[in-house]
Design an enzyme around this catalytic site. Sequence first.
Site, mmCIF file in Angstrom:
data_model
loop_
_atom_site.group_PDB
_atom_site.id
_atom_site.type_symbol
_atom_site.label_atom_id
_atom_site.label_comp_id
_atom_site.label_asym_id
_atom_site.label_seq_id
_atom_site.Cartn_x
_atom_site.Cartn_y
_atom_site.Cartn_z
ATOM 1 N N HIS A 175 -2.042 4.026 -0.793
ATOM 2 C CA HIS A 175 -0.850 4.930 -0.104
ATOM 3 C C HIS A 175 -1.377 5.917 0.815
ATOM 4 O O HIS A 175 -0.643 6.300 1.743
ATOM 5 C CB HIS A 175 -0.155 5.733 -0.987
ATOM 6 N N GLY A 176 -2.746 6.195 0.908
ATOM 7 C CA GLY A 176 -3.173 7.132 1.964
ATOM 8 C C GLY A 176 -4.788 7.450 1.674
ATOM 9 O O GLY A 176 -5.220 7.528 0.388
#
Length: 454
Positions: A292-293
């Site tokens: 996700h990041g």
Amino acid sequence: MLILASLLFYSYGEPIYVLLMLVSCLANWALALALDTRKEDAASAGRKAILTLALVLNLGVLGFFKYAGMFVGTIDSLLGLDLKIGAVALPIGISFYTFQALSYVIDVYRGKISAARDPFVVMLYISFFPQLIAGPIVRYRHIEEQIAQRSFTLNGVACGMRRFVVGLSKKVIVADSLAVVVDGIYGNQSGEVDFYAAWLAAICYALQIYFDFSGYSDMAIGMAAMFGFRFQENFTYPYISRTMQEFWRRWHISLSTWFLEYLYIPLGGNRKGEARTVINKFTVFLLCGLWHGAAWTFVVWGLIHGIFLMLEEIVPLKKLPHWAGHLYTMFVVVASFVVFRADSFTQALQMYANMFGFNTESTVGAGSLAFSYLDPWTLTIFSIALIAMLPVTQVLSPQAKLWKKMGVTNPSSTYMPATVDTRVWSLGLTLVLLAANLLILAAGGYHPFIYFRF
């Protein structure tokens, strides 16, 4: 024409990285073709070497662009070094199209599909613009036949347009309105964030990210339907879940099933004892968080979900009354999104301190920062969001009786256009929503999609 439209669409925001995506398409087409020509010897060292090369190339490119700065910065902090690297711009959607490319090559290796001889087929599959930059993650085997032959009808276009407008409304009207509250409270530097404000921000963000991301998925599914494609659903009302396991069966379905099929099961799943099952689940959710990041806050978010999924294997939470299970699940989901949204661990800890009463300096009362955001518009949007996150459309939809007659118990599991609702009020509402979205966009009240940065 669809490939050309996809390349033009992507080049509008990432003109240089179109070349990177094209290289990814051609490389994965060639590697899959090489695997297919050797399929008679399924377990040969040559096929394993080709698969390994595909994994290294895809994950290597993703790792360089997305995680190089994160890991170098972590090493600098731990060892006191100064190994700074220049800023590397993150190609939009690289996490999504890389996972699509990987699933294609792996499925060819496993013999589930045959490699496409035509490179343009693979190029369309990977670069198809409706879901290129924020999903859902589509498997080649689900749309292989649709790429070759699909029906293009006025009814499909009408249903797709309606689905697109619904998704756009989720994003522009609901998610972006809630974003004003969330950004205002998280960005407050005056120390006025108290118990009420912290919880308001946490709940609003949980609603914001759901309507933001599911809105994009609706738009992608709707636009694909206009071209005759049928994508599977990416969300099926996750906020009605009674356990975290159920939540992940309803939230970002294309990602959770990707990790299940291409990571969890190959690691052994739950077939090699309890200890190995724990390790496998923690590995999956650690990488899910990292996907996700490029920040350790996302990793912690993933591990929180992994911990509660393991807890549910030990504690019989499924036996809780429906209301208790729902409250437990929503508490974990909302609380975990705090570290997901926070810019740093320091900010996350400050929010948690306010939420759970550990910040003795915060004030609680009628002068709370929260009340300054509770204007009539925000309260209206908040109420709409609470209702819209429930499966009310399944009851109110004119297709409900048709689904029941067909024996479909969960019509959201697959996008089924059926017949477009031609009632005047329904068409009128769609046009009103579209006009409202255009007015808001024209006024500049727009926030980028949250998942664009992933």
